[in-house]
Design a protein around this motif. Structure first.
Motif, PDB file in Angstrom:
ATOM      1  N   MET B  45      21.709  15.257 -26.041  1.00  0.00           N
ATOM      2  CA  MET B  45      20.994  15.258 -27.313  1.00  0.00           C
ATOM      3  C   MET B  45      20.065  14.041 -27.409  1.00  0.00           C
ATOM      4  O   MET B  45      18.955  14.135 -27.929  1.00  0.00           O
ATOM      5  N   SER B  49      16.054  14.672 -27.785  1.00  0.00           N
ATOM      6  CA  SER B  49      15.389  14.195 -28.999  1.00  0.00           C
ATOM      7  C   SER B  49      14.380  13.108 -28.648  1.00  0.00           C
ATOM      8  O   SER B  49      13.294  13.046 -29.231  1.00  0.00           O
ATOM      9  N   THR B  53      10.291  13.481 -29.293  1.00  0.00           N
ATOM     10  CA  THR B  53       9.598  12.488 -30.111  1.00  0.00           C
ATOM     11  C   THR B  53       8.421  11.888 -29.357  1.00  0.00           C
ATOM     12  O   THR B  53       7.319  11.758 -29.898  1.00  0.00           O
ATOM     13  N   VAL B  66      14.873   7.564 -32.514  1.00  0.00           N
ATOM     14  CA  VAL B  66      15.344   8.918 -32.820  1.00  0.00           C
ATOM     15  C   VAL B  66      16.584   9.244 -31.984  1.00  0.00           C
ATOM     16  O   VAL B  66      17.561   9.804 -32.486  1.00  0.00           O
ATOM     17  N   ALA B  67      16.555   8.849 -30.711  1.00  0.00           N
ATOM     18  CA  ALA B  67      17.725   9.097 -29.861  1.00  0.00           C
ATOM     19  C   ALA B  67      18.945   8.376 -30.425  1.00  0.00           C
ATOM     20  O   ALA B  67      20.046   8.936 -30.492  1.00  0.00           O
ATOM     21  N   THR B  70      20.308  10.205 -33.331  1.00  0.00           N
ATOM     22  CA  THR B  70      21.065  11.375 -32.871  1.00  0.00           C
ATOM     23  C   THR B  70      22.475  10.958 -32.472  1.00  0.00           C
ATOM     24  O   THR B  70      23.456  11.613 -32.812  1.00  0.00           O
ATOM     25  N   LEU B 107      17.203  23.308 -28.568  1.00  0.00           N
ATOM     26  CA  LEU B 107      16.040  22.513 -28.971  1.00  0.00           C
ATOM     27  C   LEU B 107      14.981  22.501 -27.863  1.00  0.00           C
ATOM     28  O   LEU B 107      13.791  22.555 -28.144  1.00  0.00           O
TER      29      LEU B 107
END
Lengths: 359, 317
Positions: B45, B49, B53, B66-67, B70, B107
């Protein structure tokens, strides 16, 4: 006033049934929210998933095709989990079973009488799955090595072994370089009864029932339950826990090995890419959602297979990723785990008066 | 020869970086008494992510943030289930991995641009590139240490910092106390649940960063299963490092080294079959585990936190 959790004396019967059902609903809602974020209508998605998996007999047979390996691996994993032996290697055990069955189908059919080819292939699959599961079991019992990691690492080893074979030594010389063995002789084909649904279904259902009887009505079943639930008491009663673990894990692996043998003899009729597509991991969800009950595992396996087939359907019809079904599956365990608190504990409201009563 | 050694060392460090982030993260989590088997899912994930981004914003810093977020979200789920709801930690961790793997793949097929059929696979984004440190990067062989990307340089700082925090500060002492004996820690006035929440989430953040390093630097871009089991190898590395952050380096170098050798051998066209070579990390993991367990039974103590994976409830034994 405050809230406390009080340990229940016995596990709540109502919660055992309610928690998985509610968990499934919660996972539908959570995934539904996700779908809305991705500007997709959850109701249309779910109904096309449902129609895709259960809407017609043909679709339902495809669901059964995926349910068979999930039933077998789910029962196997559930048996291991009863002993608190975290066998997460069902995927590798399945693949190894498939490899062993392929070996028989390709190389033994020359000298075995035709009626013996299929039973021997399946038997070798069962043995291979059991032996592959036996590695972490022996390491655990004799050297106390953590079984979770060993069983998982062996998944990669098994998958790479299979790849090495169908890309290398066993590749079909007439296959124009396509990775896969040549087609099995007909004598090694497990009969299908409708569409691709094969007789493995009846064997899986039968084994689910047998497993339930064994767990609940035999001395060995009692020892398995006891060793997992209360090892100290089991030891006092003279149960050889090490032996119980090894026998149970061999059986656990045998189930997955059989699933692998069925996949190659009934579905692909050769060893090729697509044998390791995650059944062994979904088995963990099947086992836990069925609360480790083998009969319940049969039903949960059909439901999970429905999610997989439904996921494939929405990919074809709506262009949604097929991983949709796997997301739904992955979501189920969260509410399930949160809910398990209510099977073992009860919520108690402590007010002044209850405190005084206690005093 | 020197050039070969330097190149092996360089690849080892590049491959080891993500492992070190994740190993240190999981060491902190496990030291508080929480076992998180969700690493594989959290790394995936983090990787997906971060890449999404960076693809849309071009900002590497934002991608890292962002990671990390997550990682915070996923490890919070694990913390809530295993601390507040006292769920089985093995199964909770497994479900994080199952969900994370499935959702990352979802995703990867959904977040991409319409022109690529919403797929992230096959796209190229901004990535971390090696930054040469003047003079030091010219050293023979060891120069490879100073020709790395920023995330690897941060590792050089994180390892001693993580060690210092755990063994030389009050907070580190509290953390170890909670993992060894929550009852005693509770009696000392430490809030056991709070400590466990903090370090489970901190650990998850680092693990997701490790995942981000994969998609932003080691193998820039997104592919399904970009981690290839690294999340599980890290769990073995935690045992290998005996729950001591300063030793996290050895395991990461060992496994990074295996990657580097695979890389070299495959590049030179070896007679050893590729599947056999690819199996090496997994087989070595099993061997390492068996060895570590054997050492533990000989010496009695390797350093596993006493209360690892045992839920704590006040007034209950």
């Amino acid at each position: 006033m405050r809230l406390v959790f009080e340990k229940r004396n016995s596990v709540s019967k109502k919660a055992i049934v309610l928690v998985p059902v509610v968990s499934f609903l919660v996972s539908l809602i959570l995934t539904g929210i996700l779908l809305i974020i991705f500007k997709t209508n959850p109701f249309i998605t779910y109904s096309s998933m449902f129609v895709g998996a259960f809407g017609s007999w043909i679709n339902f047979t495809e669901t059964l095709v995926k349910a068979i390996p999930l039933m077998l691996t789910g029962i196997g994993v559930g048996l291991a989990f009863r002993l608190r032996f975290w066998n997460i290697g069902a995927e590798g055990q399945l693949v190894f079973g498939g490899v062993a069955a392929t070996w028989v189908a390709l190389f033994w059919s020359n000298f075995l009488p035709p009626f013996l080819v299929l039973p021997t292939a399946i038997l070798m699959g069962i043995i291979a799955g059991a032996l592959w599961a036996g590695i972490p079991a022996f390491l655990k019992v004799y050297l106390k090595v953590d079984e979770t990691l060993v069983s998982l690492m062996l998944n990669y080893v098994a998958i790479l072994t299979a790849q090495g074979l169908y890309y290398g030594a066993w590749i079909d010389p007439k296959g124009m370089g396509f990775p896969g063995t040549k087609l099995f002789p007909k004598s090694a084909w497990l009969p299908r009864f409708s569409g691709r649904a094969h007789v493995g279904l009846f064997i899986a259902i039968l084994l689910g029932l047998v497993m339930w009887v064994v767990l609940n009505r035999t001395k060995w079943g009692f020892e398995v339950k006891m060793s997992g639930h209360n090892p100290r008491a089991a030891r006092v009663m003279g149960v050889d826990i090490g032996k119980t673990i090894i026998t149970a894990i061999l059986v656990s692996g045998a189930f997955s090995g059989m699933a692998g043998a069925f996949e190659v003899t009934a579905i692909s009729h050769r060893l090729q890419q697509g044998l390791a597509i995650g059944y062994g991991y979904t088995a963990i969800i099947v086992a836990w959602m069925a609360q480790l009950n083998p009969i319940a595992s049969l039903f949960v396996a059909v439901l999970m297979a429905g999610l997989l087939v439904g996921g494939d359907q929405v990919q074809m019809m709506m262009g949604l990723p097929a991983a949709m079904g796997i997301v739904l599956q992955g979501m189920i365990l969260f509410p399930m785990l949160a809910g398990s608190l209510f099977t073992d504990y009860r919520l108690k409201i402590i007010t002044k008066s209850t405190k005084e009563e206690a005093a | 020869m020197i050039a070969l050694l330097a190149s092996i060392l360089a690849i080892t460090l590049r491959a080891g970086t993500s492992l070190i982030y994740a190993t240190i993260g999981e060491i902190y989590t496990e030291r508080s008494g929480i076992l998180n088997l969700g690493l594989e899912g959290m790394m995936l994930m983090g990787a997906v992510s971060a890449f999404a981004t960076v693809y849309y914003t071009g900002s590497l810093l934002l991608a890292l943030l962002v990671a990390m977020l997550t990682g915070v979200v996923l490890s919070s789920i694990h913390a809530f289930l295993s601390i507040t709801m006292r769920a089985n930690q093995v199964v909770s961790g497994l479900s994080i991995t199952l969900f994370g793997t499935g959702f990352a793949s979802f995703l990867g097929q959904r977040l991409g641009p319409e022109s690529n059929g919403h797929y992230l696979i096959g796209l190229i984004g901004n990535k971390f590139t090696p930054v040469k440190i003047p003079f030091l990067s010219n050293l023979p062989v060891l120069g490879a240490l100073f020709n790395q990307d920023i995330l690897t340089y941060i590792v050089y700082l994180i390892i001693p910092a993580a060690w210092f925090f755990m063994y030389k500060t009050r907070a580190g002492l509290n953390l170890r106390a909670v993992g060894e004996s929550p009852q005693t820690a509770d009696a000392m006035g430490i809030n056991v649940s709070k400590v466990r929440y903090i370090y489970t989430i901190l650990g998850g953040t680092l693990v997701a960063l490790g995942g981000a390093h994969l998609s932003l630097s080691y193998a820039p871009g997104w592919t399904d299963n970009i981690t290839g089991g690294r999340g599980w190898i890290v769990i073995a590395l935690v045992i290998f490092s005996m729950w001591n952050p300063s030793r996290a380096i050895w395991g990461a170098l060992l496994f990074g080294g295996i990657n580097a050798i695979q890389f070299r051998l495959q590049a030179t066209g070896t007679t050893i079959s590729a599947p056999l070579l690819n199996m090496l990390p997994y087989i070595v993991t099993i061997v390492v585990l068996v060895l570590m367990t054997w050492i533990e039974t000989m010496n009695k103590k390797v350093g596993a936190p006493e209360a690892l994976a045992v839920p704590y409830m006040r007034g209950e034994k």
